[in-house]
Scaffold this active site. Sequence first.
Site, mmCIF file in Angstrom:
data_model
loop_
_atom_site.group_PDB
_atom_site.id
_atom_site.type_symbol
_atom_site.label_atom_id
_atom_site.label_comp_id
_atom_site.label_asym_id
_atom_site.label_seq_id
_atom_site.Cartn_x
_atom_site.Cartn_y
_atom_site.Cartn_z
ATOM 1 N N LYS A 101 -2.036 -1.513 -3.832
ATOM 2 C CA LYS A 101 -2.893 -0.326 -3.834
ATOM 3 C C LYS A 101 -2.025 0.919 -3.933
ATOM 4 C CE LYS A 101 -6.383 2.035 -0.986
ATOM 5 N NZ LYS A 101 -7.055 2.098 0.319
ATOM 6 N N LYS A 112 0.859 -1.175 0.000
ATOM 7 C CA LYS A 112 0.000 0.000 0.000
ATOM 8 C C LYS A 112 0.898 1.228 0.000
ATOM 9 C CE LYS A 112 -3.745 2.328 2.518
ATOM 10 N NZ LYS A 112 -4.606 2.290 3.726
#
Length: 327
Positions: free
Chosen positions: A249, A196
């Site tokens: 992400k 992330k």
Amino acid sequence: MDLPIRPRRNRRTEAIRGLVRETELTAAHLIYPLFLHAGTADQPIDSMPGCTRWSLAGLVKEAGEAHALGIPAIVLFPAISDKLKTKDAREAWNAKGLVPKAIAALKKAHPTLTVITDVALDPYNTDGHDGLVADDGRILNDETVAALVKQALCHATAGADIVAPSDMMDGRVAALRSALDKAGFQDVAIMSYTAKYASAYYGPFRGALDSAPKFGDKKTYQMDYANAREALREASLDEAEGADIMMVKPAVPYLDVIYRLRQHSPLPVAAYHVSGEYLMIKAAAASGWLDEKKIVLETLTSIRRAGADMILTYFAKDVATWQSEGR
């Protein structure tokens, strides 16, 4: 021209193109992120046109419609009232809180729907960070992991199928796996936000939940967007600690990272097509410069082509609807 090899022969008709198509995108590959709040009215989200902050009743209805279209899973993101936000984020593991109520309602109404929950503290604490914050502004790793364990157990008890720690604290996958197993939740899976990134693409999402950090940024725990090899280190740790699914992400700016994880690990790889990516398409389509359907299908297919087994996308219901209508 004397050309014995003509690649265009495999592109001549739609039927032939379908036969040789390498990458498939269907509703079965999609996870639908849904926002919810404690109010009784559904609220349009200004920062994400086309998305809604759902009431509990609206959430159950929307999730049911998506599931009927072939979408197998949803992931929940709660907008928490400011009066419930505290320094220690204790509302995150309130058994009578918004998310446990939503899980129970969804599983009762739609038993075959897979319910995934976000495990992080930013919707619940007064600082807007994914972790607990020390007096000097440091994000506390180990203390945060202890809080995340309580949150994950709360969600599992309510009936969550998968918990998805999005905090990027070190060691949280191992801690969650150990706690879930000891509590009898061996079948609850962990979808780890493995890579992330500290990305500027999250802005519209933070507007949807009013969860922007109140000071500083998230660069001491989310990954540097200049790094790709570091994602392999995170993947190795998550795999060893017991993650069932790994996530990257955002998605499109990190297709190379998705590909690296796909080559590096046998675990399923998820990719999150985030709010900023969503809004850019919406804005360009609204201006008339892009065909929304065509650009969405091309974009999501590119994420699958890079190696993602599943995609979290706000376009999930749209894609499923287009496919059900044969459009």
